[in-house]
Design a protein around this motif. Structure first.
Motif: not given
Length: 67
Positions: A39-53
């Protein structure tokens, strides 16, 4: 991927145990973050998860640690 904040209610040492028990897992401890990282770091979280997949798993062995 096992992810957790360094101020998470799930301690980083427990997140490490989770990562160690998931084959081909990566460990990601997010600095200055708690349990609400998505929630609070959604941009960093989403980017990292996207790169992981998107990126194939890379097994690091021997001297590959220095690459």
């Amino acid at each position: 991927m096992a992810a957790g904040g360094d101020h998470d209610v799930i301690l980083p040492k427990h997140t490490l145990l989770i990562a160690e028990n998931i084959p081909n897992s990566y460990l990601w401890i997010i600095p200055n973050s708690g349990h609400s990282t998505p929630i609070f770091k959604r941009d960093q979280f989403n980017e990292t998860v996207y790169e992981f997949f998107r990126t194939p798993y890379r097994k690091i062995e021997k001297f590959g640690w220095f690459e």
